[in-house]
Design an enzyme around this catalytic site. Structure first.
Site, PDB file in Angstrom:
ATOM      1  N   ALA A 124      19.462   5.465  -3.521  1.00  0.00           N
ATOM      2  CA  ALA A 124      19.718   6.167  -2.258  1.00  0.00           C
ATOM      3  C   ALA A 124      20.661   5.365  -1.377  1.00  0.00           C
ATOM      4  CB  ALA A 124      18.390   6.426  -1.537  1.00  0.00           C
ATOM      5  N   LEU A 125      21.941   5.698  -1.473  1.00  0.00           N
ATOM      6  CA  LEU A 125      22.962   5.034  -0.658  1.00  0.00           C
ATOM      7  C   LEU A 125      23.681   6.056   0.239  1.00  0.00           C
ATOM      8  CD1 LEU A 125      24.850   2.609   0.045  1.00  0.00           C
ATOM      9  CD2 LEU A 125      26.202   3.195  -1.961  1.00  0.00           C
ATOM     10  N   SER A 132      32.174   7.678   0.524  1.00  0.00           N
ATOM     11  CA  SER A 132      33.120   6.655   0.046  1.00  0.00           C
ATOM     12  C   SER A 132      33.035   5.416   0.917  1.00  0.00           C
ATOM     13  CB  SER A 132      34.549   7.200   0.100  1.00  0.00           C
ATOM     14  OG  SER A 132      34.655   8.341  -0.708  1.00  0.00           O
ATOM     15  N   ASP A 244      29.256  -0.993  -9.974  1.00  0.00           N
ATOM     16  CA  ASP A 244      30.227  -1.549 -10.922  1.00  0.00           C
ATOM     17  C   ASP A 244      29.879  -1.153 -12.353  1.00  0.00           C
ATOM     18  OD1 ASP A 244      32.425  -3.031 -10.280  1.00  0.00           O
ATOM     19  OD2 ASP A 244      31.578  -4.931 -10.935  1.00  0.00           O
ATOM     20  N   GLY A 344      39.758  34.283 -23.204  1.00  0.00           N
ATOM     21  CA  GLY A 344      38.613  34.948 -22.550  1.00  0.00           C
ATOM     22  C   GLY A 344      37.290  34.373 -23.010  1.00  0.00           C
ATOM     23  N   GLU A 367      29.596   8.058  -7.826  1.00  0.00           N
ATOM     24  CA  GLU A 367      29.743   6.617  -8.114  1.00  0.00           C
ATOM     25  C   GLU A 367      31.176   6.158  -7.810  1.00  0.00           C
ATOM     26  OE1 GLU A 367      27.623   5.200 -11.541  1.00  0.00           O
ATOM     27  OE2 GLU A 367      26.133   6.767 -11.325  1.00  0.00           O
ATOM     28  N   SER A 370      37.877   9.188  -7.539  1.00  0.00           N
ATOM     29  CA  SER A 370      39.112   8.665  -8.160  1.00  0.00           C
ATOM     30  C   SER A 370      39.952   7.915  -7.141  1.00  0.00           C
ATOM     31  CB  SER A 370      39.947   9.821  -8.726  1.00  0.00           C
ATOM     32  OG  SER A 370      39.376  10.320  -9.902  1.00  0.00           O
TER      33      SER A 370
HETATM   34  C1  LIG Z   1      26.390  15.229  -8.626  1.00  0.00           C
HETATM   35  C2  LIG Z   1      26.332  14.098  -7.639  1.00  0.00           C
HETATM   36  C3  LIG Z   1      25.324  13.163  -7.734  1.00  0.00           C
HETATM   37  C4  LIG Z   1      25.239  12.119  -6.799  1.00  0.00           C
HETATM   38  N1  LIG Z   1      24.193  11.228  -6.896  1.00  0.00           N
HETATM   39  C5  LIG Z   1      24.078  10.257  -5.954  1.00  0.00           C
HETATM   40  C6  LIG Z   1      22.944   9.354  -5.978  1.00  0.00           C
HETATM   41  O1  LIG Z   1      22.084   9.418  -6.867  1.00  0.00           O
HETATM   42  N2  LIG Z   1      22.842   8.427  -4.988  1.00  0.00           N
HETATM   43  C7  LIG Z   1      23.775   8.313  -3.997  1.00  0.00           C
HETATM   44  O2  LIG Z   1      23.616   7.432  -3.138  1.00  0.00           O
HETATM   45  N3  LIG Z   1      24.846   9.147  -3.941  1.00  0.00           N
HETATM   46  C8  LIG Z   1      25.017  10.117  -4.893  1.00  0.00           C
HETATM   47  N4  LIG Z   1      26.082  10.990  -4.838  1.00  0.00           N
HETATM   48  C9  LIG Z   1      27.045  10.879  -3.752  1.00  0.00           C
HETATM   49  C10 LIG Z   1      28.411  10.391  -4.204  1.00  0.00           C
HETATM   50  O3  LIG Z   1      28.369   9.030  -4.526  1.00  0.00           O
HETATM   51  C11 LIG Z   1      29.410  10.732  -3.077  1.00  0.00           C
HETATM   52  O4  LIG Z   1      29.550  12.141  -3.050  1.00  0.00           O
HETATM   53  C12 LIG Z   1      30.764  10.083  -3.307  1.00  0.00           C
HETATM   54  O5  LIG Z   1      30.695   8.686  -3.154  1.00  0.00           O
HETATM   55  C13 LIG Z   1      31.823  10.623  -2.326  1.00  0.00           C
HETATM   56  O6  LIG Z   1      31.363  10.581  -1.017  1.00  0.00           O
HETATM   57  P1  LIG Z   1      31.438  11.883  -0.088  1.00  0.00           P
HETATM   58  O7  LIG Z   1      30.854  13.020  -0.843  1.00  0.00           O
HETATM   59  O8  LIG Z   1      30.862  11.565   1.217  1.00  0.00           O
HETATM   60  O9  LIG Z   1      32.977  12.195   0.066  1.00  0.00           O
HETATM   61  P2  LIG Z   1      33.963  11.485   1.117  1.00  0.00           P
HETATM   62  O10 LIG Z   1      33.747  10.029   1.109  1.00  0.00           O
HETATM   63  O11 LIG Z   1      33.855  12.219   2.416  1.00  0.00           O
HETATM   64  O12 LIG Z   1      35.369  11.780   0.467  1.00  0.00           O
HETATM   65  C14 LIG Z   1      36.051  13.033   0.606  1.00  0.00           C
HETATM   66  C15 LIG Z   1      37.432  12.867   0.000  1.00  0.00           C
HETATM   67  O13 LIG Z   1      38.175  11.871   0.717  1.00  0.00           O
HETATM   68  C16 LIG Z   1      38.629  10.860  -0.167  1.00  0.00           C
HETATM   69  N5  LIG Z   1      38.590   9.567   0.499  1.00  0.00           N
HETATM   70  C17 LIG Z   1      37.573   9.028   1.198  1.00  0.00           C
HETATM   71  N6  LIG Z   1      37.897   7.818   1.659  1.00  0.00           N
HETATM   72  C18 LIG Z   1      39.160   7.577   1.245  1.00  0.00           C
HETATM   73  C19 LIG Z   1      40.065   6.493   1.401  1.00  0.00           C
HETATM   74  N7  LIG Z   1      39.714   5.394   2.072  1.00  0.00           N
HETATM   75  N8  LIG Z   1      41.277   6.604   0.827  1.00  0.00           N
HETATM   76  C20 LIG Z   1      41.641   7.692   0.121  1.00  0.00           C
HETATM   77  N9  LIG Z   1      40.837   8.757  -0.047  1.00  0.00           N
HETATM   78  C21 LIG Z   1      39.614   8.704   0.497  1.00  0.00           C
HETATM   79  C22 LIG Z   1      37.660  10.887  -1.330  1.00  0.00           C
HETATM   80  O14 LIG Z   1      38.233  10.361  -2.491  1.00  0.00           O
HETATM   81  C23 LIG Z   1      37.388  12.380  -1.444  1.00  0.00           C
HETATM   82  O15 LIG Z   1      38.416  12.980  -2.171  1.00  0.00           O
HETATM   83  C24 LIG Z   1      26.195  12.016  -5.763  1.00  0.00           C
HETATM   84  C25 LIG Z   1      27.216  12.972  -5.687  1.00  0.00           C
HETATM   85  C26 LIG Z   1      27.300  13.999  -6.593  1.00  0.00           C
HETATM   86  C27 LIG Z   1      28.422  15.002  -6.460  1.00  0.00           C
END
Ligand SMILES: Cc1cc2nc3c(=O)[nH]c(=O)nc-3n(C[C@H](O)[C@H](O)[C@H](O)COP(=O)(O)OP(=O)(O)OC[C@H]3O[C@@H](n4cnc5c(N)ncnc54)[C@H](O)[C@@H]3O)c2cc1C
Length: 393
Positions: A124-125, A132, A244, A344, A367, A370
């Protein structure tokens, strides 16, 4: 790199392949429709030892090397991705913090149960305002006598509905935050003040559930700081080390899915040739297929190299980010091109291409997206010393 798998690992790999082809494939469609993995399948996973893949033998796991583990995930992700998610989140990001930084008592208490699949571990992070930018988390933990009191909201927490323990990252010193003010805790399901929200309705990974997790004056005993008192304030680095390794697993999942999708395309081309189409009329398709094979081969070399390097005790942060970007973006391209091959028929659920297309898209997000991987790679290349924003690295 000189990887010669042991006979024992080869035979384990064959068992996984058999399990995937004979058990998991036959329930995959049902899992998609019902968004749920049947309990008897989870039980079979337990019996195969899948919940303990990387957990050392002394704690009841199989003690696979990183290289063996990624190969195991390559096999498991030749089918519906949710099966890997059910086991891999628990023995990966959910429990690795305990293994890396936990006290011996914590390891003894949690890891054997997680390895056997009796307990599921979650990580849970992420929070509504901190994905991000993980350093921006708001969930707080304040010491009150013998208990830490946690308050805040996490989101997208995989397996929160089945989890018994949550590796939870919270701020314990607002003035320091990610630079010495974040701590990792093991929060157990039954601790007062912990609430799991309803499952998110998502486009993919239907059988693997993500949830909101609310800490409302949640009381965690003092001894539940991962690593004990000495690790108070050091939880951000625990979280980053966990991620990592997770990125290599993500690469393996994307690779396994890509390999399977390519094989489905080959079957499809054979069928069309059986129906009278000539090799010439399919030339464009043949070229696409060759490109798939080239990318998959390159991805596998990158992944195995990074995994092997990690097994030799070397830091692979840079390589792991490259693996995650390359493998997950490749998987999206391959699944998208496979959709074209199938025409299709590609949109028909029982042909599985549409499922792979939806599922592999998610790999590019969690995790570390990109974009975040590219930031990590470029910062390493540029040798940047000062990091103002600490992103999910
Ligand atoms: C199926 C699934 C399972 C998950 N499981 C877990 C889990 O078990 N535990 C947990 O803690 N989290 C989990 N997550 C959360 C996941 O780690 C986050 O969704 C991910 O890190 C992206 O964060 P965000 O959704 O807030 O998007 P944001 O951080 O808001 O990003 C939105 C967009 O902006 C871009 N962006 C953001 N910052 C920058 C930057 N500095 N430079 C360039 N581009 C940037 C991103 O690449 C993205 O395209 C899960 C997510 C999914 C979809």
């Amino acid at each position: 790199m000189n990887f010669i798998p042991s006979e024992a690992f080869n035979s384990f790999r064959a068992k996984i392949r058999h399990f995937v082809e004979h058990e998991l494939e036959s329930v995959s469609l049902k899992v998609e429709m019902e968004s749920k993995i049947p309990e008897e399948i989870v039980e079979q996973m337990r019996r195969l030892g899948l919940f303990g893949l990387p957990i050392p033998k002394e704690y009841g796991g199989l003690g696979l090397t990183t290289l063996e583990e990624v190969i195991a995930y390559e096999e498991i992700t030749r089918t519906n991705a949710c099966f890997r998610s059910r086991i891999g989140t628990s023995n990966g990001i959910g429990s690795m913090g305990i293994l890396y930084d936990g006290t011996e008592a914590q390891k003894q208490k949690y890891l054997p149960r997680i390895a056997k699949g009796e307990w599921t571990a979650a990580f849970a992070l992420t929070e509504p305002d901190a994905g991000s930018d993980a350093a921006n988390i708001r969930t707080s933990a304040v010491l009150d006598g013998d208990f830490w009191i946690l308050n805040g909201t996490k989101q997208f927490i995989t397996n929160a509905d089945s989890a018994h323990v949550f590796t939870t990252i919270a701020v314990t010193d607002e003035s320091k935050r990610a630079r010495g003010g974040v701590t990792a805790f093991v929060v157990e399901k039954g601790f007062p003040g912990l609430f799991v929200g309803p499952a998110d309705i998502k486009m993919g990974l239907k059988g693997s559930h993500t949830h909101e997790l609310v800490f409302s004056n949640c009381r965690a005993p003092r001894e539940n700081v991962i690593g004990g008192q000495a690790m108070v304030g050091k939880g951000f680095s625990t979280a980053m080390r966990v991620l990592d390794k997770g990125r290599l697993s993500m690469g393996a999942c994307a690779l396994g899915a890509s390999q399977k999708v390519m094989e489905l395309c080959i079957e499809r081309i054979h069928q069309r040739m059986d129906q009278g189409e000539t090799a010439d009329s399919l030339q464009a398709v043949h070229f696409e297929l060759a490109d798939m094979a080239i990318e998959i081969h390159a991805a596998r070399q990158m992944l195995y190299h990074a995994a092997d390097k990690r097994d030799q005790g070397q830091n692979v942060t840079h390589e792991a980010s490259m693996v995650k970007v390359f493998c997950t973006e490749m998987a999206s391209r391959i699944a998208g091109n496979a959709m074209e091959f199938f025409g299709g028929d590609g949109i028909l659920t029982n042909n599985r291409i549409e499922m792979f297309l939806r599922d592999v898209r998610l790999y590019r997000i969690y995790e570390g997206t990109s974009e975040i991987q590219r930031l990590i790679i470029s910062r390493n290349l540029l040798g940047r010393k000062e990091k103002k924003n600490v992103v999910k690295s």
